[in-house]
Design a protein around this motif. Structure first.
Motif, PDB file in Angstrom:
ATOM      1  N   TYR A  83       0.833  -1.199   0.000  1.00  0.00           N
ATOM      2  CA  TYR A  83       0.000   0.000   0.000  1.00  0.00           C
ATOM      3  C   TYR A  83       0.871   1.254   0.000  1.00  0.00           C
ATOM      4  O   TYR A  83       0.576   2.224  -0.711  1.00  0.00           O
ATOM      5  N   GLU A  97       0.811   7.129  -6.391  1.00  0.00           N
ATOM      6  CA  GLU A  97      -0.234   8.132  -6.597  1.00  0.00           C
ATOM      7  C   GLU A  97       0.321   9.540  -6.413  1.00  0.00           C
ATOM      8  O   GLU A  97       0.020  10.453  -7.185  1.00  0.00           O
ATOM      9  N   MET A 143      -6.440   5.539  -0.051  1.00  0.00           N
ATOM     10  CA  MET A 143      -7.756   4.914  -0.167  1.00  0.00           C
ATOM     11  C   MET A 143      -8.828   5.738   0.546  1.00  0.00           C
ATOM     12  O   MET A 143      -8.730   6.009   1.734  1.00  0.00           O
ATOM     13  N   ARG A 163     -11.387   9.421  -3.462  1.00  0.00           N
ATOM     14  CA  ARG A 163     -10.911   8.197  -4.092  1.00  0.00           C
ATOM     15  C   ARG A 163     -11.754   6.998  -3.670  1.00  0.00           C
ATOM     16  O   ARG A 163     -12.475   7.072  -2.671  1.00  0.00           O
ATOM     17  N   PRO A 164     -11.659   5.877  -4.384  1.00  0.00           N
ATOM     18  CA  PRO A 164     -12.406   4.669  -4.006  1.00  0.00           C
ATOM     19  C   PRO A 164     -12.099   4.259  -2.569  1.00  0.00           C
ATOM     20  O   PRO A 164     -10.962   4.357  -2.108  1.00  0.00           O
ATOM     21  N   ARG A 165     -13.120   3.765  -1.871  1.00  0.00           N
ATOM     22  CA  ARG A 165     -13.011   3.445  -0.443  1.00  0.00           C
ATOM     23  C   ARG A 165     -12.540   2.015  -0.181  1.00  0.00           C
ATOM     24  O   ARG A 165     -12.358   1.641   0.971  1.00  0.00           O
ATOM     25  N   SER A 168      -9.783  -1.253  -1.048  1.00  0.00           N
ATOM     26  CA  SER A 168      -8.385  -1.388  -1.442  1.00  0.00           C
ATOM     27  C   SER A 168      -8.219  -1.838  -2.889  1.00  0.00           C
ATOM     28  O   SER A 168      -7.373  -1.302  -3.615  1.00  0.00           O
ATOM     29  N   TYR A 208      -9.188   1.001  -5.192  1.00  0.00           N
ATOM     30  CA  TYR A 208      -8.185   2.067  -5.117  1.00  0.00           C
ATOM     31  C   TYR A 208      -6.919   1.664  -5.885  1.00  0.00           C
ATOM     32  O   TYR A 208      -6.356   2.468  -6.651  1.00  0.00           O
ATOM     33  N   TRP A 224      -7.526   2.016  -9.477  1.00  0.00           N
ATOM     34  CA  TRP A 224      -7.585   3.423  -9.863  1.00  0.00           C
ATOM     35  C   TRP A 224      -6.182   3.997 -10.038  1.00  0.00           C
ATOM     36  O   TRP A 224      -5.914   4.716 -11.006  1.00  0.00           O
ATOM     37  N   TRP A 239     -13.937   8.517 -11.659  1.00  0.00           N
ATOM     38  CA  TRP A 239     -13.738   7.920 -10.346  1.00  0.00           C
ATOM     39  C   TRP A 239     -14.796   8.436  -9.392  1.00  0.00           C
ATOM     40  O   TRP A 239     -15.667   9.196  -9.781  1.00  0.00           O
TER      41      TRP A 239
END
Length: 432
Positions: free
Chosen positions: A42, A49, A270, A283-285, A287, A290, A293, A316
């Motif tokens: 992560y 990112e 995330m 952002r997407p919640r 994992s 995310y 993405w 997104w």
């Protein structure tokens, strides 16, 4: 405005607390950044990112590591993230770098390592000093762990730190709340955050309990808890500078003031949110989403949304985050009404309130006149006031503690009136 703040979300937790609705990845009690591969993966994704995000201006002045439990990361992992942020955006002189830590998740060596990496402010998630309440909340730590955590902060010479407490917990009494505040004051943190529990539907508490119904404290008791906290902390020399936050002189959280003053900021990780060039993004919640993405962002199949991408085509998760929390609103939060509501919602959280001259400069004299008219009933009830500072500037603010206590009601009623006025006279209210 050019963003000078960055929020970094670290989603990992040993367990999910029963009140938590944040984007969280549960690791189990023995996992941390030094022995859990997904955390290292992560961190690498997060740094990717950051590197893919265009710098929009000045060096960063504040960074906040939130979670989740950021203290599950090793000092080297925090250093890796900070070095990536510095390389991409620059780090300003006098940077405030905050990191949330939970009791029982860190060592003295870790704190020193975080300091060496560049962290200079810590936020200790205590929540309560009673073991039975901590157990009922699903927290991993107990009262003895709080004392050990405090000793480690002292041992590392940490001067700038905050302590969090939660009121309105199931089974919590007014006496227990007073005891928690008393014990917190005995530790003399430079900053204290007193949050009132909110029951979110997806959480364990949200499924078990109804607001105001046993074993939840009644609305009357939670109001007494708020007033008691305000009385005890202000008497101890803390400045009640925001609805939930108190600080000794010089120790207000500079990063959180960025949010309340409606300034721009980056968000990474995330579920993290950004506010850039007048738009709010989330952002997407989860994992996997995310990770995909970030991969798409790197390949170019997902464009960076603040580089002239129309709001409706952002591929997104997009969150307008309008003050009225209207799920049907499709605008990005940069219309006159949305901007006004956001400015009022955030600014009125602060003790100083909203500067009426600045409000007039942005939205026009007619809008300020409408706002002043709408708040008259709240002023009559002692919840709002218009005050003049030493420089002759006029500020609309909530009173302390009653205005802060009833801030949700004030804002809901105020927004309903403003939306009604806007629907009838919006074009004629234009400052041009």
């Amino acid at each position: 405005m050019s963003p000078t703040a960055a929020y970094v979300h670290i989603p990992f937790c040993h367990r999910r607390c029963f009140y938590c609705d944040f984007p969280v990845v549960v690791t189990g009690d023995r996992r941390h950044g030094g022995n859990h591969g997904p955390i290292a993966a992560y961190v690498a994704l997060l740094c990717q990112e950051i590197r893919l995000t265009p710098a929009l201006g000045s060096p960063l002045q504040t960074i906040f590591f939130g979670g989740g439990t950021p203290s599950l990361l090793t000092a080297d992992q925090v250093a890796q993230i900070l070095e990536t942020l510095g390389a991409q955006f620059g780090l300003g002189a006098g940077l405030e770098c905050s990191l949330e830590v939970d009791p029982k998740t860190f060592s003295l060596e870790q704190i020193r390592g975080y300091q060496q990496a560049g962290v200079n402010r810590f936020s200790l998630g205590v929540q309560a000093f009673q073991d039975q309440l901590l157990l009922a909340c699903g927290r991993c730590h107990r009262r003895e762990d709080i004392a050990a955590a405090f000793a480690m902060l002292q041992g590392a010479g940490v001067e700038n730190w905050s302590l969090d407490l939660i009121s309105g917990l199931p089974h919590q009494t007014l006496g227990q709340w007073q005891d928690s505040i008393t014990q917190a004051l005995a530790l003399a943190p430079p900053h204290l955050s007193l949050y009132d529990l909110i029951l979110e539907e997806p959480t364990v508490f949200g499924k078990r309990y109804q607001p105001g119904a046993a074993p939840m404290p009644s609305d009357e008791i939670t109001a007494q808890m708020y007033r008691l906290g305000q009385q005890m902390l202000t008497a101890a020399g803390y400045d009640h500078y925001e609805v939930c936050n108190y600080a000794k002189p010089g120790f207000q959280c500079r990063h959180n003031r960025v949010y309340w003053q409606n300034h721009s900021y980056y968000g990474f990780g995330m579920g993290a949110a950004s506010y850039l060039q007048g738009h709010r993004y989330s952002r997407p919640r989860h994992s996997q989403a995310y990770g995909q993405w970030v991969t798409d962002l790197g390949s170019g199949s997902t464009p960076v949304p603040w580089t002239s991408v129309p709001w409706t085509s952002v591929p997104w998760t997009s969150v307008p985050w309008t003050s009225s929390q209207n799920p049907d609103r499709e605008t990005p939060g940069d219309t006159d009404l949305d901007g006004l509501l956001d400015t009022l919602m955030l600014g009125l959280r602060l003790r100083e309130g909203v500067n009426l001259a600045e409000l007039e400069m942005r939205f026009g004299a007619r809008v300020v006149a409408v706002v002043n008219e709408c708040v008259v009933p709240f002023g009559d009830r002692g919840w709002t006031q218009v005050a003049q500072d030493a420089a002759g500037q006029r500020w609309l603010r909530l009173t302390d503690p009653e205005g802060f206590l009833f801030s949700n009601q004030v804002l809901a009623d105020l927004f309903a009136q403003l939306e009604q006025v806007w629907s009838k006279f919006g074009a004629s209210l234009d400052p041009g």
